[in-house]
Design a protein around this motif. Structure first.
Motif, PDB file in Angstrom:
ATOM      1  N   LEU A 152      -0.159  -8.740  -5.839  1.00  0.00           N
ATOM      2  CA  LEU A 152      -1.191  -7.927  -5.184  1.00  0.00           C
ATOM      3  C   LEU A 152      -1.193  -6.514  -5.753  1.00  0.00           C
ATOM      4  O   LEU A 152      -2.251  -5.944  -6.048  1.00  0.00           O
ATOM      5  N   VAL A 153      -0.003  -5.939  -5.921  1.00  0.00           N
ATOM      6  CA  VAL A 153       0.113  -4.595  -6.473  1.00  0.00           C
ATOM      7  C   VAL A 153      -0.354  -4.575  -7.924  1.00  0.00           C
ATOM      8  O   VAL A 153      -1.089  -3.661  -8.341  1.00  0.00           O
ATOM      9  N   SER A 154       0.061  -5.565  -8.697  1.00  0.00           N
ATOM     10  CA  SER A 154      -0.320  -5.613 -10.109  1.00  0.00           C
ATOM     11  C   SER A 154      -1.834  -5.705 -10.265  1.00  0.00           C
ATOM     12  O   SER A 154      -2.424  -5.042 -11.134  1.00  0.00           O
ATOM     13  N   ARG A 155      -2.473  -6.519  -9.448  1.00  0.00           N
ATOM     14  CA  ARG A 155      -3.935  -6.640  -9.517  1.00  0.00           C
ATOM     15  C   ARG A 155      -4.609  -5.335  -9.109  1.00  0.00           C
ATOM     16  O   ARG A 155      -5.624  -4.942  -9.700  1.00  0.00           O
ATOM     17  N   TRP A 156      -4.061  -4.674  -8.123  1.00  0.00           N
ATOM     18  CA  TRP A 156      -4.562  -3.355  -7.700  1.00  0.00           C
ATOM     19  C   TRP A 156      -4.537  -2.380  -8.871  1.00  0.00           C
ATOM     20  O   TRP A 156      -5.540  -1.707  -9.173  1.00  0.00           O
ATOM     21  N   LEU A 157      -3.421  -2.328  -9.577  1.00  0.00           N
ATOM     22  CA  LEU A 157      -3.287  -1.395 -10.701  1.00  0.00           C
ATOM     23  C   LEU A 157      -4.185  -1.804 -11.867  1.00  0.00           C
ATOM     24  O   LEU A 157      -4.777  -0.947 -12.535  1.00  0.00           O
ATOM     25  N   ASP A 158      -4.295  -3.108 -12.120  1.00  0.00           N
ATOM     26  CA  ASP A 158      -5.168  -3.568 -13.196  1.00  0.00           C
ATOM     27  C   ASP A 158      -6.617  -3.156 -12.942  1.00  0.00           C
ATOM     28  O   ASP A 158      -7.323  -2.699 -13.858  1.00  0.00           O
ATOM     29  N   TRP A 191     -13.667  -5.917  -7.113  1.00  0.00           N
ATOM     30  CA  TRP A 191     -12.981  -5.172  -6.056  1.00  0.00           C
ATOM     31  C   TRP A 191     -13.162  -5.845  -4.691  1.00  0.00           C
ATOM     32  O   TRP A 191     -12.242  -5.850  -3.866  1.00  0.00           O
ATOM     33  N   THR A 192     -14.332  -6.417  -4.464  1.00  0.00           N
ATOM     34  CA  THR A 192     -14.535  -7.131  -3.194  1.00  0.00           C
ATOM     35  C   THR A 192     -13.536  -8.275  -3.069  1.00  0.00           C
ATOM     36  O   THR A 192     -12.952  -8.509  -2.000  1.00  0.00           O
ATOM     37  N   GLY A 193     -13.307  -8.970  -4.179  1.00  0.00           N
ATOM     38  CA  GLY A 193     -12.318 -10.043  -4.167  1.00  0.00           C
ATOM     39  C   GLY A 193     -10.923  -9.536  -3.868  1.00  0.00           C
ATOM     40  O   GLY A 193     -10.162 -10.159  -3.114  1.00  0.00           O
ATOM     41  N   TRP A 194     -10.574  -8.386  -4.464  1.00  0.00           N
ATOM     42  CA  TRP A 194      -9.242  -7.841  -4.173  1.00  0.00           C
ATOM     43  C   TRP A 194      -9.135  -7.418  -2.729  1.00  0.00           C
ATOM     44  O   TRP A 194      -8.121  -7.670  -2.062  1.00  0.00           O
ATOM     45  N   PHE A 195     -10.186  -6.760  -2.202  1.00  0.00           N
ATOM     46  CA  PHE A 195     -10.126  -6.312  -0.806  1.00  0.00           C
ATOM     47  C   PHE A 195     -10.056  -7.491   0.157  1.00  0.00           C
ATOM     48  O   PHE A 195      -9.441  -7.389   1.227  1.00  0.00           O
ATOM     49  N   GLU A 196     -10.648  -8.605  -0.201  1.00  0.00           N
ATOM     50  CA  GLU A 196     -10.507  -9.797   0.643  1.00  0.00           C
ATOM     51  C   GLU A 196      -9.056 -10.281   0.664  1.00  0.00           C
ATOM     52  O   GLU A 196      -8.530 -10.656   1.725  1.00  0.00           O
ATOM     53  N   SER A 197      -8.397 -10.253  -0.504  1.00  0.00           N
ATOM     54  CA  SER A 197      -6.971 -10.626  -0.552  1.00  0.00           C
ATOM     55  C   SER A 197      -6.125  -9.631   0.230  1.00  0.00           C
ATOM     56  O   SER A 197      -5.192 -10.012   0.953  1.00  0.00           O
ATOM     57  N   GLU A 226      -7.137  -7.772   2.720  1.00  0.00           N
ATOM     58  CA  GLU A 226      -7.422  -7.942   4.146  1.00  0.00           C
ATOM     59  C   GLU A 226      -6.622  -9.110   4.718  1.00  0.00           C
ATOM     60  O   GLU A 226      -6.055  -9.023   5.818  1.00  0.00           O
ATOM     61  N   ALA A 227      -6.553 -10.193   3.948  1.00  0.00           N
ATOM     62  CA  ALA A 227      -5.777 -11.356   4.399  1.00  0.00           C
ATOM     63  C   ALA A 227      -4.295 -11.019   4.485  1.00  0.00           C
ATOM     64  O   ALA A 227      -3.596 -11.470   5.411  1.00  0.00           O
ATOM     65  N   ARG A 228      -3.811 -10.231   3.529  1.00  0.00           N
ATOM     66  CA  ARG A 228      -2.400  -9.826   3.546  1.00  0.00           C
ATOM     67  C   ARG A 228      -2.112  -8.932   4.742  1.00  0.00           C
ATOM     68  O   ARG A 228      -1.071  -9.078   5.403  1.00  0.00           O
ATOM     69  N   LEU A 229      -3.036  -8.022   5.068  1.00  0.00           N
ATOM     70  CA  LEU A 229      -2.866  -7.166   6.245  1.00  0.00           C
ATOM     71  C   LEU A 229      -2.846  -8.001   7.517  1.00  0.00           C
ATOM     72  O   LEU A 229      -2.083  -7.723   8.452  1.00  0.00           O
ATOM     73  N   ALA A 230      -3.679  -9.027   7.556  1.00  0.00           N
ATOM     74  CA  ALA A 230      -3.748  -9.859   8.755  1.00  0.00           C
ATOM     75  C   ALA A 230      -2.421 -10.539   9.023  1.00  0.00           C
ATOM     76  O   ALA A 230      -2.039 -10.750  10.186  1.00  0.00           O
ATOM     77  N   ARG A 231      -1.709 -10.901   7.957  1.00  0.00           N
ATOM     78  CA  ARG A 231      -0.408 -11.564   8.143  1.00  0.00           C
ATOM     79  C   ARG A 231       0.646 -10.601   8.673  1.00  0.00           C
ATOM     80  O   ARG A 231       1.716 -11.038   9.103  1.00  0.00           O
ATOM     81  N   GLU A 232       0.369  -9.305   8.613  1.00  0.00           N
ATOM     82  CA  GLU A 232       1.294  -8.315   9.173  1.00  0.00           C
ATOM     83  C   GLU A 232       1.280  -8.345  10.694  1.00  0.00           C
ATOM     84  O   GLU A 232       2.226  -7.898  11.346  1.00  0.00           O
ATOM     85  N   GLY A 233       0.187  -8.817  11.270  1.00  0.00           N
ATOM     86  CA  GLY A 233       0.081  -8.837  12.717  1.00  0.00           C
ATOM     87  C   GLY A 233      -0.604  -7.589  13.236  1.00  0.00           C
ATOM     88  O   GLY A 233      -0.650  -6.540  12.572  1.00  0.00           O
TER      89      GLY A 233
END
Length: 720
Positions: free
Chosen positions: A549-555, A602-608, A610-617
């Motif tokens: 996730l971080v690597s894709r953000w930086l790319d 970027w929309t695709g990354w933000f969807e990923s 968002e899903a990662r944030l959701a798993r945080e609770g």
């Protein structure tokens, strides 16, 4: 005054601060020409014979008084010397010394005249400086001057800035006085190199500072510069003026046993080579602000206490500039190059002394469990491990905040894992992993993406320097099967074996352990980098796929040519791809010039995301914006801010809107980079216009901007 003379919570002037027994001068071999503080203080009494030097170069014999020129002459330090006692002397070089009758300024002074004049500049025990902050008798003098230093022949100094935040953080016991009072003026005189902190030895004393006395010093070290070994380098313009005990509170917070103050730009030392030992105002402002900006981000670094301008001292670089001195502060200034110097010359006892000094006095390593392996009992191997650990954490901080050092030579890598030597550094603007901030780095050796590798290279060079010592200690631990605590060889250890075969065997054994440390470095760096980037992305828990996730953000940041600092800051305002404000957020996030496919990427990354944030609770997502804004700076010390501040300080320092006013404003913002400073709320449709009602707030908001396009990715010179 002994190191235990005063309580830690009692305010003391700079002249009253006690000397730490952990200072390197009490544990490492000195330059044999200046073996004691007293030998430096005696230079003022030097009386050159009239025929001095008339028959060619002077060959000093044992017991001869050392001429003052040896303190300013570039030379190789012999017999394993790790430092030289030296006094600050921030005057123009080459020195303008001539015979009184020489009206044509031929600079053809006789050698005896040169020595006499230089002796006049040296501080004298006959010129003690009475501390304005105490009623101690003159017999307990802690600082000295000279008649020349107290005259108009010595450069006048102006204090440009005093960093009280650093003083409160690391030197809460220090009283810097108030503007215009004598305590403040005496502090300025010390930080301008005019007054020299020193102690005469006391034969009846027991603790190290009182028994040995005290004087400033410069370190001797070598280094690999741009990958090639450069031989002896040393502190060519840096002079440590005091090591004082850390208060218990500061020690608990920082791990420092002592706080070491150092002047950068205070004149020539034996390590200056062909240079003048001075620093210019331009580079001094950069170091003063840069150190504090890095500190505020939580990255280990040296700090800056004060900036002093010497307007009458001219310095030639690419052009004529004015001199300045930064008082910088660290727990230790020992570098990896210090070990390389002694190893290269085969000074095995000095190498041992360095390793054991760092282990005991800097790191305060305690005894290990006797049940550990033989390798775990090697004291020098534990030093290497600790140096590697600290520097891995440091460079992880660099990478997570986009800090580019520019010159990661081994002489610029500190053993305590602090960022030191702020030269052509830069904070990343448009994210580019291949960014080179040093315009002298033609091959990109120190480009941003290479920084972890270059710090690891420095650690490996330390390992090579220590390899024989480590191997000898491991073998000693194996012979002492029932031994407890660290294995430490005795003085003369390299001569205790049967010959070169022993050294080669020790080296091979040591290098085996060095490889393990290098592997540990990589893991420590990766773990810390992932931890910091999770914080920057607002994540509170770790998952295996976070690195992707971080690597894709930086790319994507690189592909879209987005600003590193402002993109991280704006990310905290993301809510959901299904929120009606998302398109407005995305428009604010992406510049109008971005490629059309950037929005879908970027929309695709933000969807990923968002899903990662959701798993945080839900609990972890609550307060995410505030949590992210506490680690993602709004203000970044960009090159354009530095260049503008330098220009104003140089051309128009005084008055409203002048350089001094901007210097203080930028310092305050560097120390508090996470403040909002008129930050617009994108979800509410704000753009920042009209969000700052006062002129001061508007100016702070301006300084948070990206700046002019021509300074994006600006490369700075090493020259200072």
């Amino acid at each position: 005054m002994s190191s235990t003379a005063m309580a830690s919570n009692e305010k003391q002037s700079l002249l009253s601060l006690p000397v730490s027994s952990h200072a390197p001068i009490y544990h490492l071999p000195p330059d044999p020409l200046f073996p004691t503080p007293a030998s430096l203080l005696r230079l003022a009494e030097y009386d050159a014979p009239p025929e001095f030097g008339q028959d060619g170069p002077v060959a000093l014999k044992e017991g001869d008084p050392v001429p003052p020129s040896m303190l300013r002459r570039s030379r190789q330090i012999r017999r394993g010397g790790c430092f030289t006692y030296v006094s600050p002397l921030p005057i123009e070089f080459p020195y303008d010394i001539r015979e009184e009758e020489d009206e044509t300024r031929t600079n053809s002074a006789k050698p005896s005249t040169i020595e006499t004049v230089l002796a006049e500049y040296e501080v004298s025990t006959q010129c003690p400086v009475r501390d304005a902050g105490t009623s101690a008798p003159a017999s307990e003098s802690t600082a000295f001057s000279s008649s020349v230093r107290d005259s108009s022949r010595f450069p006048r100094a102006r204090l440009l800035s005093l960093n009280r935040t650093l003083a409160d953080d690391w030197l809460p016991q220090l009283d810097l006085g108030q503007e215009g009072d004598q305590v403040r003026q005496q502090a300025i005189d010390v930080m301008a190199g005019k007054t020299v902190l020193a102690r005469e030895p006391r034969s009846d004393a027991q603790d190290l500072p009182d028994k040995n006395g005290f004087a400033p010093w410069s370190l001797c070290y070598a280094g690999h510069q741009f990958g090639s070994f450069a031989g002896q380098l040393g502190d060519g313009r840096a002079i440590s003026i005091l090591s004082t005990p850390a208060t218990p509170e500061v020690a608990a917070k920082t791990g420092f046993r002592a706080i070491e103050l150092q002047l950068k730009g205070a004149g020539r030392t034996p390590y200056s080579r062909f240079a003048d030992g001075l620093a210019v105002l331009r580079s001094s402002i950069r170091e003063y602000l840069g150190a504090e900006a890095v500190a505020a981000l939580g990255v280990p670094t040296s700090r800056a206490l004060a900036l002093v301008h010497l307007p009458d001292v001219k310095v030639r670089r690419e052009r004529m500039e004015n001199a300045a001195i930064v008082t910088r502060v660290a727990g230790s200034w020992i570098r990896i190059g210090s070990f390389e110097q002694q190893a290269y010359r085969g000074e095995t006892d000095s190498l041992r002394a360095l390793s054991y000094y760092v282990a005991r006095e800097v790191f305060a390593l305690g005894d290990v469990n006797s049940a550990g392996t033989a390798a775990s009992r090697s004291l020098s191997l534990n030093v290497l491990r600790e140096v590697a650990r600290r520097n891995a954490l440091m460079v992880a901080g660099w990478q997570s905040y986009g800090f580019c050092h520019g010159v990661i030579n081994t002489d610029n890598v500190a053993i305590n894992g602090s960022t030191i030597d702020y030269g052509p550094y830069a904070f990343m603007d448009i994210f580019d992993p291949s960014h080179i901030c040093n315009h002298s780095d033609d091959l990109g050796r120190y480009k941003f993406s290479n920084q972890p590798t270059m710090v690891l290279f420095a650690v490996s060079k330390l390992g090579e320097a220590l390899s024989e010592l480590i191997g000898a200690e491991v073998e000693l631990a194996e012979r002492e099967a029932d031994g407890a605590g660290f294995a430490e060889v005795s003085e003369g250890w390299a001569g205790e074996g049967e010959g070169s075969d022993d050294m080669e065997r020790w080296r091979e054994r040591g290098l085996q352990e060095v490889e393990k440390v290098k592997n540990d470095f990589v893991q420590i760096f990766r773990d810390e980098y992932e931890r910091l980037m999770r914080l920057r992305l607002g994540l509170t828990q770790g998952e295996d796929d976070d690195f992707q996730l971080v690597s894709r953000w930086l790319d994507l940041l690189a592909q879209s040519e987005l600003d590193f600092t402002s993109s991280h800051r704006l990310l905290s305002q993301f809510s959901s791809t299904s929120d009606p404000s998302f398109e407005r957020f995305l428009s604010a996030f992406l510049p109008a010039s971005a490629p059309t496919n950037s929005r879908s990427d970027w929309t695709g990354w933000f969807e990923s995301y968002e899903a990662r944030l959701a798993r945080e609770g839900e609990a972890a997502c609550t307060g995410r914006r505030e949590r992210m804004n506490a680690v993602n700076p709004r203000f970044c010390l960009r090159q354009w801010v530095l260049e503008e501040t330098i220009r104003k300080c140089d051309r128009e320092p005084d008055g409203p809107g002048g350089g001094i006013e901007q210097l203080e404003r930028v310092l305050a913002m560097s120390l508090n980079p996470f403040e909002a400073y008129g930050e617009p709320d994108v979800a509410q449709g704000e753009t920042g216009e009209g969000a700052c009602p006062t002129k001061e707030e508007q100016e702070r908001q301006r300084l948070c901007g990206i700046g002019s396009e021509e300074l994006l990715g600006f490369q700075c010179s090493c020259s200072s």
